[in-house]
Design an enzyme around this catalytic site. Structure first.
Site, PDB file in Angstrom:
ATOM      1  N   LYS A 192     -28.048 -23.847  25.474  1.00  0.00           N
ATOM      2  CA  LYS A 192     -27.906 -25.284  25.701  1.00  0.00           C
ATOM      3  C   LYS A 192     -27.084 -25.879  24.579  1.00  0.00           C
ATOM      4  O   LYS A 192     -27.598 -26.443  23.611  1.00  0.00           O
ATOM      5  CB  LYS A 192     -29.288 -25.955  25.797  1.00  0.00           C
ATOM      6  CG  LYS A 192     -29.237 -27.273  26.553  1.00  0.00           C
ATOM      7  CD  LYS A 192     -28.806 -27.058  27.989  1.00  0.00           C
ATOM      8  CE  LYS A 192     -28.622 -28.364  28.722  1.00  0.00           C
ATOM      9  NZ  LYS A 192     -28.055 -28.164  30.055  1.00  0.00           N
ATOM     10  N   SER A 389     -27.063 -28.436  35.311  1.00  0.00           N
ATOM     11  CA  SER A 389     -28.163 -29.141  34.651  1.00  0.00           C
ATOM     12  C   SER A 389     -28.858 -30.069  35.650  1.00  0.00           C
ATOM     13  O   SER A 389     -29.373 -29.610  36.655  1.00  0.00           O
ATOM     14  CB  SER A 389     -27.668 -29.894  33.422  1.00  0.00           C
ATOM     15  OG  SER A 389     -27.396 -29.000  32.373  1.00  0.00           O
TER      16      SER A 389
END
Length: 619
Positions: A192, A389
């Protein structure tokens, strides 16, 4: 008294003049709005001109009302489905003799969008109609369209430059340390990388490896696309060694020699060549032309019986209400719930072109669609350029998920950032002090710093949200949580790999998703059923859009040569990075967003750099 009466008459005169000016402007705008909605017979015949001075997007942002009153012209955005429909109609309409691609000022589009438009141009050529492209310079996005033309023209003073995906991005860690700002980062997922600019001065090895793999796939896809369209062009050699390819010093001639373009000629020469095919225009120096806005308006999308609702999630996903081009969680959820309440729709199609955003807003959209699913209404998802996402989160409600090989998806991870300024205040002579009744009193304390208890709880919240994300994907994809966690960790995948690891079901575009939804709803897949559910623009926004599309508000002060466009794109990238920083500082604390997705996402209208900086300072 004479002075007072004179002043009063002057004020009345100014008032009357302003009223008259407003009325003229109002009726002028009404005319502009009506003029872009002509009947079919009024559009004429000749060459359909695709003057793509702007970008191709899934859902255009609303044009600000300031453009009505002498404000700067908003960069144009062309809706993908409108553009494809316009080209497809042109392929079969006898009034259109050719299609002209005018790519000066074209600022790009997502890879999926460019592929769709290229395929539509191929259908025009299959109908035995020529497609002619002209530009003073070609770069990756523009050439991905021009490659599908039957003849590519380049200005003799122009050039072709292919840069490929990639490039630098801003890292704020050094500035943050100098200012004394403390960026509290909470995250799950070793890939991430959205938070890395706030905690590092460079890319982590994991992020670098992931980005290299992603851009290599995108670059290979671009090369394969243009090479199929122009098999004789020496694309690979020209792009891999541009110095040698342009050694003659004549960049236009180098592009011609490499087979990148077919003809060298200025705009006047190109115009004469088109006129020889389609005939002269009213102005003998021009060719007979049909303008794109008029053609689109004269051929609106068919909705048939309107029993399939298409819901668009485009742009950043944000909390609350938002206008077109940004996915407001409350706005989209309200549209879905209202559609369910009518009982009219037999299926929903979720069209996603988003890198994510607020986790809470994404859940609002997903939960609204879950209500439809609970009533037995089938849901099919269609991924555009990006569905990562939060953009992937919302697709977990779907019965079947379509993507394209060049779609960017995955990035299943969660993060949050809270800046605090306890290191900044002492530099200007400020301190903080106070009392607390609980470990969380006054938290998050952006002036004095967050407490250990607060940090622990927020990290647990991030981990809980990540666990929910994993559970949603596990249930939707029929994978074990352990397997989802293995392919998650915030890692980004291309559409081809995503299909192999079962994050998507099949390759296909929006039409395939609509046909699948029709089959699941026991409707005829060949019939027209789709209705796009979108928040309608306000009256002022409609007028502003009409004015912007009419061309009367074009910002001709901007140079449209290739190097100027490329420079503006890099400035826009800087502006976008600052906008991202602003969104993180001022937006939702828990986010599911994808940083790498910017390499393939649709371009957006960028606020001026100075506007962003001033907004950031004054908030």
């Amino acid at each position: 008294m004479k002075l007072v009466r004179g002043a009063w008459k002057l004020l009345v005169g100014v008032k009357d003049a302003l009223v008259l000016l407003f009325m003229l402007l109002f009726f002028g705008l009404i005319y502009a709005a009506l003029s872009v909605r002509p009947n079919i017979a009024a559009v004429g015949s000749g060459a359909l001109v695709l003057q793509l001075k702007g970008s191709i997007v899934e859902q255009p942002e609303n044009v600000g009302a300031t453009s009505l009153f002498g404000g700067r012209a908003a960069p144009r955005q062309f809706r993908l489905r409108d553009l494809v429909r316009a080209i497809d109609v042109a392929a079969t309409d006898d009034r259109i003799k050719a299609v002209v691609l005018d790519l000066d000022g074209f600022t790009g589009g997502g890879r999926v969008a460019l592929t769709d438009v290229g395929e539509a141009l191929d259908r025009v050529r299959a109908a035995k109609k020529p497609v002619l492209a002209f530009a003073t310079g070609y770069q990756d996005s523009g050439y991905m369209l021009a490659a599908h033309a039957s003849q590519i023209w380049l200005d003799p003073m122009g050039l072709a430059l292919f840069t490929g995906p990639g490039g630098s991005q801003l890292y704020y860690k050094g500035l943050i340390d100098k200012l004394g700002v403390n960026a509290h980062v909470y995250r799950v997922g070793k890939y991430k990388s959205f938070v890395e600019p706030y905690i590092r001065a460079d890319q982590s090895p994991e992020a670098k490896a992931e980005n290299e793999a992603l851009i290599n796939i995108l670059w290979q896809g671009w090369q394969a696309n243009v090479q199929r369209a122009r098999p004789k062009a020496r694309i690979a050699a020209y792009a891999s060694d541009p110095v040698t390819a342009t050694a003659s010093g004549d960049l236009a001639q180098s592009a011609l020699t490499a087979g990148i373009v077919d003809r060298l000629g200025d705009r006047a020469s190109f115009t004469r060549a088109v006129a020889a095919i389609v005939g002269p225009g009213k102005d003998k120096l021009d060719f007979a032309r049909v303008e794109l806005p008029a053609w689109i308006a004269a051929h609106p999308a068919k909705s048939g019986d309107g029993r399939i609702a298409v819901v668009t999630v485009a742009g950043n996903i944000v909390d609350g209400q938002a206008s077109a081009g940004t996915a407001g969680g409350d706005t989209i959820a309200k549209l879905i719930k209202k559609a369910i309440a009518t009982g009219k729709y037999k299926a929903f199609v979720l069209r996603v072109d988003s890198p994510g955003g607020s986790a809470m807003a994404g859940e609002r959209i997903r939960a609204a669609l879950e209500q439809a699913r609970a009533q037995g209404i089938p849901i099919v998802a269609s991924m555009g350029n990006v569905a990562a996402s939060g953009g992937y989160w919302v697709t977990t409600v779907a019965d079947r998920v379509f993507a394209e090989p060049m779609t960017i998806t995955g990035s299943i991870g969660v993060f949050g950032i809270i800046p605090t300024f306890e290191g900044v205040l002492p530099k200007v002579g400020l301190t903080t002090d106070g009392v607390a009744s609980t470990p969380l009193s006054g938290q998050p304390d952006v002036l004095g710093g967050t407490s250990a208890a607060f940090d622990t709880i927020i990290q647990r919240s991030i981990e809980s949200t990540y666990g929910r994300f994993i559970a949603l994907v596990s249930g939707a994809r029929k994978l074990s949580p352990a397997r989802v966690n293995e392919i998650a960790q915030g890692r980004v995948w291309d559409g081809g790999t995503a299909r192999q690891i079962n994050l998507v079901d099949a390759f296909g575009g929006i039409d395939d998703a609509i046909a699948e939804a029709a089959r699941r709803a026991k409707l005829d897949p060949a019939a027209d059923h789709a209705v796009w559910l979108e928040k309608p623009p306000t009256f002022t926004e409609t007028l502003a859009a009409a004015y912007n599309d009419s061309g009367d508000n074009d910002d001709d002060s901007k140079a449209n040569d290739l190097l100027s466009v490329m420079a503006r794109q890099r400035i826009d990238a800087l502006t976008g990075a600052i906008a991202d920083a602003q969104a993180l500082a001022m937006g939702a604390s828990v986010q599911t967003r994808c940083l790498e997705c910017s390499v393939t996402a649709s371009p957006t209208r960028q606020t001026r750099l100075i506007d962003l900086i001033m907004t950031w300072i004054t908030k």
